[in-house]
Design a protein around this motif. Structure first.
Motif, PDB file in Angstrom:
ATOM      1  N   HIS A  57       0.866  -1.178   0.000  1.00 41.36           N
ATOM      2  CA  HIS A  57       0.000   0.000   0.000  1.00 41.36           C
ATOM      3  C   HIS A  57       0.899   1.223   0.000  1.00 41.36           C
ATOM      4  CE1 HIS A  57      -3.863  -1.872   0.394  1.00 41.36           C
ATOM      5  NE2 HIS A  57      -3.565  -2.464   1.528  1.00 41.36           N
ATOM      6  N   GLU A  58       0.577   2.190  -0.802  1.00 37.61           N
ATOM      7  CA  GLU A  58       1.306   3.443  -0.793  1.00 37.61           C
ATOM      8  C   GLU A  58       0.573   4.420   0.106  1.00 37.61           C
ATOM      9  OE1 GLU A  58       1.745   4.801  -4.744  1.00 37.61           O
ATOM     10  OE2 GLU A  58       2.963   3.088  -5.405  1.00 37.61           O
ATOM     11  N   LEU A  59       1.346   5.341   0.683  1.00 37.42           N
ATOM     12  CA  LEU A  59       0.742   6.321   1.586  1.00 37.42           C
ATOM     13  C   LEU A  59       0.072   7.407   0.749  1.00 37.42           C
ATOM     14  CD1 LEU A  59       0.240   7.099   4.484  1.00 37.42           C
ATOM     15  CD2 LEU A  59       2.330   8.445   4.447  1.00 37.42           C
ATOM     16  N   THR A  60      -1.003   7.032   0.130  1.00 37.17           N
ATOM     17  CA  THR A  60      -1.829   7.962  -0.628  1.00 37.17           C
ATOM     18  C   THR A  60      -3.239   7.868  -0.083  1.00 37.17           C
ATOM     19  OG1 THR A  60      -2.382   6.283  -2.275  1.00 37.17           O
ATOM     20  CG2 THR A  60      -0.412   7.627  -2.701  1.00 37.17           C
ATOM     21  N   ASP A  61      -4.087   8.768  -0.533  1.00 38.21           N
ATOM     22  CA  ASP A  61      -5.478   8.752  -0.076  1.00 38.21           C
ATOM     23  C   ASP A  61      -6.128   7.419  -0.423  1.00 38.21           C
ATOM     24  OD1 ASP A  61      -7.740  10.385   1.053  1.00 38.21           O
ATOM     25  OD2 ASP A  61      -8.610   9.886  -0.890  1.00 38.21           O
ATOM     26  N   GLU A  62      -5.882   6.941  -1.644  1.00 38.25           N
ATOM     27  CA  GLU A  62      -6.458   5.662  -2.066  1.00 38.25           C
ATOM     28  C   GLU A  62      -5.808   4.495  -1.327  1.00 38.25           C
ATOM     29  OE1 GLU A  62      -8.628   2.719  -3.588  1.00 38.25           O
ATOM     30  OE2 GLU A  62      -9.039   4.872  -3.650  1.00 38.25           O
ATOM     31  N   GLY A  63      -4.495   4.593  -1.057  1.00 39.35           N
ATOM     32  CA  GLY A  63      -3.799   3.521  -0.352  1.00 39.35           C
ATOM     33  C   GLY A  63      -4.341   3.320   1.053  1.00 39.35           C
ATOM     34  N   VAL A  64      -4.608   4.415   1.760  1.00 34.75           N
ATOM     35  CA  VAL A  64      -5.161   4.325   3.110  1.00 34.75           C
ATOM     36  C   VAL A  64      -6.574   3.759   3.063  1.00 34.75           C
ATOM     37  CG1 VAL A  64      -5.864   5.639   5.142  1.00 34.75           C
ATOM     38  CG2 VAL A  64      -3.715   6.196   3.990  1.00 34.75           C
ATOM     39  N   ARG A  65      -7.370   4.251   2.120  1.00 32.69           N
ATOM     40  CA  ARG A  65      -8.743   3.756   2.006  1.00 32.69           C
ATOM     41  C   ARG A  65      -8.762   2.270   1.676  1.00 32.69           C
ATOM     42  NH1 ARG A  65     -10.101   8.520  -1.031  1.00 32.69           N
ATOM     43  NH2 ARG A  65     -10.230   7.224  -2.904  1.00 32.69           N
ATOM     44  N   ALA A  66      -7.828   1.828   0.815  1.00 35.96           N
ATOM     45  CA  ALA A  66      -7.763   0.412   0.448  1.00 35.96           C
ATOM     46  C   ALA A  66      -7.443  -0.449   1.656  1.00 35.96           C
ATOM     47  CB  ALA A  66      -6.716   0.208  -0.646  1.00 35.96           C
ATOM     48  N   ALA A  67      -6.499  -0.004   2.488  1.00 34.62           N
ATOM     49  CA  ALA A  67      -6.152  -0.763   3.691  1.00 34.62           C
ATOM     50  C   ALA A  67      -7.334  -0.843   4.646  1.00 34.62           C
ATOM     51  CB  ALA A  67      -4.949  -0.117   4.383  1.00 34.62           C
ATOM     52  N   LEU A  68      -8.047   0.257   4.812  1.00 35.02           N
ATOM     53  CA  LEU A  68      -9.196   0.277   5.715  1.00 35.02           C
ATOM     54  C   LEU A  68     -10.323  -0.602   5.185  1.00 35.02           C
ATOM     55  CD1 LEU A  68      -9.211   4.096   6.565  1.00 35.02           C
ATOM     56  CD2 LEU A  68      -8.584   2.235   8.097  1.00 35.02           C
ATOM     57  N   ARG A  69     -10.574  -0.553   3.873  1.00 28.57           N
ATOM     58  CA  ARG A  69     -11.630  -1.389   3.279  1.00 28.57           C
ATOM     59  C   ARG A  69     -11.312  -2.872   3.470  1.00 28.57           C
ATOM     60  NH1 ARG A  69     -11.490   2.085  -1.276  1.00 28.57           N
ATOM     61  NH2 ARG A  69     -10.238   0.503  -2.364  1.00 28.57           N
ATOM     62  N   THR A  70     -10.038  -3.204   3.291  1.00 27.82           N
ATOM     63  CA  THR A  70      -9.641  -4.606   3.406  1.00 27.82           C
ATOM     64  C   THR A  70      -9.885  -5.137   4.811  1.00 27.82           C
ATOM     65  OG1 THR A  70      -7.954  -4.339   1.688  1.00 27.82           O
ATOM     66  CG2 THR A  70      -7.709  -6.201   3.178  1.00 27.82           C
ATOM     67  N   VAL A  71      -9.470  -4.371   5.815  1.00 25.95           N
ATOM     68  CA  VAL A  71      -9.633  -4.823   7.199  1.00 25.95           C
ATOM     69  C   VAL A  71     -11.114  -4.923   7.558  1.00 25.95           C
ATOM     70  CG1 VAL A  71      -9.157  -4.270   9.613  1.00 25.95           C
ATOM     71  CG2 VAL A  71      -7.390  -3.923   7.897  1.00 25.95           C
ATOM     72  N   GLN A  72     -11.910  -3.959   7.097  1.00 28.67           N
ATOM     73  CA  GLN A  72     -13.352  -4.018   7.365  1.00 28.67           C
ATOM     74  C   GLN A  72     -13.968  -5.276   6.755  1.00 28.67           C
ATOM     75  OE1 GLN A  72     -15.479  -2.152   9.035  1.00 28.67           O
ATOM     76  NE2 GLN A  72     -14.300  -0.331   9.591  1.00 28.67           N
ATOM     77  N   TRP A  97       0.695  -1.392   9.582  1.00 29.51           N
ATOM     78  CA  TRP A  97       0.902  -0.418   8.514  1.00 29.51           C
ATOM     79  C   TRP A  97       0.160   0.870   8.814  1.00 29.51           C
ATOM     80  CZ3 TRP A  97      -1.890   2.387   4.990  1.00 29.51           C
ATOM     81  CH2 TRP A  97      -1.197   2.912   3.905  1.00 29.51           C
ATOM     82  N   LEU A  98      -1.092   0.741   9.277  1.00 28.20           N
ATOM     83  CA  LEU A  98      -1.870   1.925   9.619  1.00 28.20           C
ATOM     84  C   LEU A  98      -1.239   2.689  10.779  1.00 28.20           C
ATOM     85  CD1 LEU A  98      -5.440   0.351   9.341  1.00 28.20           C
ATOM     86  CD2 LEU A  98      -4.471   2.091   7.827  1.00 28.20           C
ATOM     87  N   CYS A  99      -0.732   1.946  11.777  1.00 27.42           N
ATOM     88  CA  CYS A  99      -0.081   2.602  12.916  1.00 27.42           C
ATOM     89  C   CYS A  99       1.178   3.347  12.476  1.00 27.42           C
ATOM     90  CB  CYS A  99       0.287   1.574  13.982  1.00 27.42           C
ATOM     91  SG  CYS A  99      -1.124   0.917  14.888  1.00 27.42           S
ATOM     92  N   ASP A 100       1.928   2.747  11.583  1.00 22.74           N
ATOM     93  CA  ASP A 100       3.162   3.375  11.111  1.00 22.74           C
ATOM     94  C   ASP A 100       2.906   4.685  10.389  1.00 22.74           C
ATOM     95  OD1 ASP A 100       4.795   1.433  12.133  1.00 22.74           O
ATOM     96  OD2 ASP A 100       4.916   0.277  10.280  1.00 22.74           O
ATOM     97  N   HIS A 101       1.734   4.802   9.746  1.00 23.28           N
ATOM     98  CA  HIS A 101       1.472   5.974   8.915  1.00 23.28           C
ATOM     99  C   HIS A 101       0.402   6.896   9.501  1.00 23.28           C
ATOM    100  CE1 HIS A 101       3.242   2.999   6.108  1.00 23.28           C
ATOM    101  NE2 HIS A 101       3.806   4.058   5.572  1.00 23.28           N
ATOM    102  N   VAL A 102      -0.006   6.625  10.725  1.00 18.63           N
ATOM    103  CA  VAL A 102      -1.066   7.443  11.305  1.00 18.63           C
ATOM    104  C   VAL A 102      -0.620   8.888  11.476  1.00 18.63           C
ATOM    105  CG1 VAL A 102      -0.440   7.000  13.720  1.00 18.63           C
ATOM    106  CG2 VAL A 102      -2.825   7.472  13.119  1.00 18.63           C
ATOM    107  N   HIS A 103       0.718   9.127  11.654  1.00 21.38           N
ATOM    108  CA  HIS A 103       1.214  10.496  11.810  1.00 21.38           C
ATOM    109  C   HIS A 103       0.873  11.363  10.604  1.00 21.38           C
ATOM    110  CE1 HIS A 103       3.811   7.898  14.260  1.00 21.38           C
ATOM    111  NE2 HIS A 103       4.001   8.950  15.047  1.00 21.38           N
ATOM    112  N   SER A 104       0.907  10.747   9.415  1.00 24.53           N
ATOM    113  CA  SER A 104       0.771  11.521   8.182  1.00 24.53           C
ATOM    114  C   SER A 104      -0.629  11.480   7.599  1.00 24.53           C
ATOM    115  CB  SER A 104       1.759  10.977   7.137  1.00 24.53           C
ATOM    116  OG  SER A 104       3.072  10.931   7.657  1.00 24.53           O
TER     117      SER A 104
END
Length: 379
Positions: free
Chosen positions: A182-197, A246-253
């Motif tokens: 996952h890349e730290l982009t708007d779509e990358g974050v949304r993709a990670a969240l959708r997957t976990v849900q 991954w989400l924890c690592d990038h929550v700052h940004s």
């Protein structure tokens, strides 16, 4: 006197039901042999493999013919148009045979194809809407006590496979794939969240499958289906932890709206822990399943609350988030504790981890565990 008259009648009815079931079994075997003979004439090896894998015999799917189906889905040299659709369609026909053994073996075969078949066969199966919705057909399988209990298990198992397909269509991620990016982009974050849900809903669905029942837990097919669920559950939670880290690592940004979604995603962990631990408690009742089962421990008390308070008060990402995020990352990465015993046992641990410091308005209860010894890791 009435009781003496009724009891023989009940026994006779039970005997007749058993006789009818046996007659259907014999008739089904004869029909299978006739269909298999026909495939020899037409030289249809795929249909023959389907019939032999999902026969009326109360045994796990024939491994030789199951392997033939799996290999066929991965054969890059097969250029036959609609080949994968043909495999899925022939198997789908077996879901509507009026015999619970055939239907359950077909579900198990579909499960193997979803887990070990080619990417294309997974797309074809998951693209068939309501393929595992057998509600209208289950009444035809309930011929006696065994059939009634098995139809409940079949319905639950089919609903899980349907949820697995929904999760795949949502995330376009396969449980058996070890790597993800996952890349730290708007779509990358949304993709990670959708997957976990999506995986959370899959966990909820798998934990509704129940092995209780005299006729359910005593046959190899139900236990085999449950074994495949256990395998999926370990993969699910392993991937859950990777996405969470991954989400924890990038929550700052992250943007504030993504931070809130990230917190909601992490809050799914503790309920999923309870669900999977209950699933493993069922498995430990069976010697064939009670092997290498992990025990998941909940997130430390107060950790998510502290992270939430920090995120809500920190308008600009900064160093204040590092402490709770590092501690979450540390506990998520710890390997689980496996129970290799053959009988259920109660295990206690003495390892402790310092909990995040709480704000002055709140604190932890005395003696509460702040440890997450058992989690995803290498399952």
């Amino acid at each position: 006197k009435i009781s003496r008259d009724i009891n023989p009648f009940c026994q006779m009815t039970t005997h007749n039901t058993h006789f009818v079931t046996q007659a259907k079994q014999i008739g089904g075997n004869i029909k299978d042999k006739a269909l298999i003979t026909a495939t020899r004439v037409t030289n249809d090896e795929i249909n023959r493999a389907v019939l032999k894998t999902t026969s009326h015999k109360l045994k796990v799917p024939n491994q030789k013919h199951l392997k033939r189906l799996l290999d066929a889905t991965r054969n890059s040299h097969n250029t036959r148009p609609g080949f994968h659709d043909y495999i899925a369609s022939e198997l789908e026909k077996r879901l509507h045979v009026r015999n619970w053994i055939v239907v359950l073996k077909t579900l198990i075969t579909f499960h193997h194809l979803l887990a070990r078949g080619s990417w294309r066969i997974m797309e074809v199966i998951c693209g068939k809407k309501s393929i595992f919705n057998l509600s209208q057909h289950l009444k035809d399988l309930a011929d006696g006590a065994a059939g009634i209990q098995q139809t409940r298990f079949i319905r639950q198992y089919g609903q899980y496979l349907e949820e697995r397909c929904v999760a795949f269509n949502t995330s376009r991620t396969r449980l058996e794939d070890e790597n993800f990016t996952h890349e730290l982009t708007d779509e990358g974050v949304r993709a990670a969240l959708r997957t976990v849900q999506a995986w959370h809903l899959q966990i909820q669905s798998m934990t509704t499958v129940d092995l209780d029942g005299t006729y359910v837990g005593d046959n190899v097919l139900s236990v085999e289906g449950f074994r495949l669920l256990i395998v999926d559950s370990k993969l699910l939670f392993t991937h859950f932890s990777q996405r969470a880290m991954w989400l924890c690592d990038h929550v700052h940004s992250m943007e504030q709206r993504h931070r809130e979604s990230c917190l909601q995603t992490l809050q799914l962990y503790n309920p999923d822990c309870d669900l999977l631990n209950a699933l493993y408690a069922q498995a430990r009742k069976f010697s064939t399943l009670n092997h290498d089962l992990p025990t998941f421990t909940k997130l430390p008390a107060g950790t998510l609350e502290f992270l939430e308070q920090t995120l809500n008060t920190d308008e600009t990402p900064g160093q204040d988030l590092e402490v709770p995020v590092e501690q979450l990352h540390e506990v998520l990465a710890q390997p689980p504790e496996h129970d290799n015993s053959t009988t259920p046992t109660t295990t206690t641990t003495t390892t402790t981890t310092t909990a995040p410091q709480q704000p002055a308005s709140g604190g932890e209860k005395a003696g509460e565990r702040n440890v997450m010894d058992d989690l995803f890791g290498d399952l």
